[in-house]
Design a protein around this motif. Sequence first.
Motif, mmCIF file in Angstrom:
data_model
loop_
_atom_site.group_PDB
_atom_site.id
_atom_site.type_symbol
_atom_site.label_atom_id
_atom_site.label_comp_id
_atom_site.label_asym_id
_atom_site.label_seq_id
_atom_site.Cartn_x
_atom_site.Cartn_y
_atom_site.Cartn_z
ATOM 1 N N GLY A 1 0.509 -1.062 -0.061
ATOM 2 C CA GLY A 1 0.169 0.285 -0.026
ATOM 3 C C GLY A 1 1.221 1.122 0.014
ATOM 4 N N ARG A 2 0.694 2.508 0.070
ATOM 5 C CA ARG A 2 1.239 3.588 -0.389
ATOM 6 C C ARG A 2 1.366 4.442 1.006
ATOM 7 N N LEU A 3 2.237 4.919 0.918
ATOM 8 C CA LEU A 3 2.972 5.409 2.406
ATOM 9 C C LEU A 3 3.642 6.800 2.499
ATOM 10 N N ALA A 4 2.604 7.728 2.921
ATOM 11 C CA ALA A 4 3.122 9.683 2.957
ATOM 12 C C ALA A 4 4.665 9.092 3.923
ATOM 13 N N VAL A 5 5.741 9.737 3.223
ATOM 14 C CA VAL A 5 6.958 10.428 4.011
ATOM 15 C C VAL A 5 7.318 10.804 4.338
ATOM 16 N N ASN A 6 7.877 11.307 4.991
ATOM 17 C CA ASN A 6 8.774 12.476 5.398
ATOM 18 C C ASN A 6 10.215 13.123 4.658
ATOM 19 N N VAL A 7 10.094 13.824 3.869
ATOM 20 C CA VAL A 7 11.360 14.042 3.378
ATOM 21 C C VAL A 7 11.455 15.722 3.887
ATOM 22 N N PRO A 8 13.007 15.749 4.666
ATOM 23 C CA PRO A 8 14.078 16.566 5.362
ATOM 24 C C PRO A 8 13.943 17.293 4.292
ATOM 25 N N ALA A 9 13.571 19.267 5.260
ATOM 26 C CA ALA A 9 14.279 20.006 4.285
ATOM 27 C C ALA A 9 16.036 19.773 3.751
ATOM 28 N N TRP A 10 16.505 20.686 2.933
ATOM 29 C CA TRP A 10 16.973 20.187 2.051
ATOM 30 C C TRP A 10 18.067 19.068 1.862
ATOM 31 N N THR A 11 16.628 18.132 1.756
ATOM 32 C CA THR A 11 17.053 17.006 1.166
ATOM 33 C C THR A 11 18.010 16.844 -0.275
ATOM 34 N N SER A 12 19.342 16.677 -0.523
ATOM 35 C CA SER A 12 20.010 16.193 -2.013
ATOM 36 C C SER A 12 19.484 14.916 -2.121
ATOM 37 N N SER A 13 19.506 15.101 -3.758
ATOM 38 C CA SER A 13 19.083 13.740 -4.943
ATOM 39 C C SER A 13 19.957 12.186 -4.474
ATOM 40 N N ASP A 14 19.387 11.419 -4.112
ATOM 41 C CA ASP A 14 20.165 10.237 -4.254
ATOM 42 C C ASP A 14 20.532 10.227 -2.108
ATOM 43 N N ARG A 15 19.529 10.875 -1.171
ATOM 44 C CA ARG A 15 18.901 10.202 -0.572
ATOM 45 C C ARG A 15 18.172 9.197 0.063
ATOM 46 N N VAL A 16 18.799 8.443 1.354
ATOM 47 C CA VAL A 16 18.539 7.519 1.326
ATOM 48 C C VAL A 16 17.555 7.219 2.371
ATOM 49 N N LEU A 17 15.601 6.930 2.420
ATOM 50 C CA LEU A 17 15.309 6.580 3.476
ATOM 51 C C LEU A 17 14.639 5.203 3.540
#
Length: 308
Positions: free
Chosen positions: A251-267
């Motif tokens: 199923g779909r989840l809402a994920v928090n992307v922190p401010a100043w997140t660079s590309s390729d950051r892994v959550l």
Amino acid sequence: MRDPYEVLGVAKSASAKDIKSAYRKLAKKYHPDQNPDDPSAKDSFSAVNQAYEVVGDEKQRAAFDRGEIGADGKPRFQGFEGAAGGNPFGAGGFRRQQGPGGVHFEFSGRPDSSDGSADFFSQIFGDAFAEAQSGARGRGRGRVMRGQDMQATLDVTVEEVATSAKVTAAMPDGHKIAVKLPAYVEEGQTIRLKGQGEQVPAGEPGDALVKIHIRKHPRYRIEGRDLHVDVPVTLKEAVLGAKVPVETPTGRLAVNVPAWTSSDRVLRLKGRGLPEKAGGTADLYAHVRVMLPEGGDAELEALMKKQD
């Protein structure tokens, strides 16, 4: 009852391979599941199975060709004299006796002799006779026919593996069976389904052996039991932070992307991967991909130029 060779549409000289091929083709054609609106299909299917039971077995076929059994697989028992006028029980004898209790028959031969009399009686009176006469030799010679095991490959999705879904496998003879995936499924694993293989009349069915192939997914990459997925975010979301939707197999989840997140950051999304063999569930890793606006953005371009 029709000649089994005629029922299967093969010559009497046909090889065992040709007989089996003809049987499977006709079994698929007349299988009741394939002909729900044709009542006659059931009779045709039964006739095909009966014919294969006789000529699909090496010993039964030889006995039929020698005229010892009929098209129904039963001995042709028309008297106590042999085809050449001899005693069919070899060195023994079968006598009609008149006594106070009425007429009875008595066999004087040795049922375990090499003249085949025990086998003759086993064919007529079943395993009970053979077992009763076997004594210290153990079980009788009666044999239960068993259908062949059938093999098939089943393609499943990542979502089906993750949720232990119920899927459908198509077998070589055309019939389909429902398969409930176990909690742990891996690439190349074979699932045995008892009694779902070749069916034989008055016999034991074979098994179905279903080999699992996990289909390549357009979204997820599999590494061990972990899953990896790309998550596109806008430049604004990457700079200011945001909640973005991420698709998972459950199923779909809402994920928090922190401010100043660079590309390729892994959550890391714990417990959103595939079930593990020892229990529990592996993880899903969301790889952030910062996406620039398609077609350009005048304000963003002006901002970048101002920084120069």
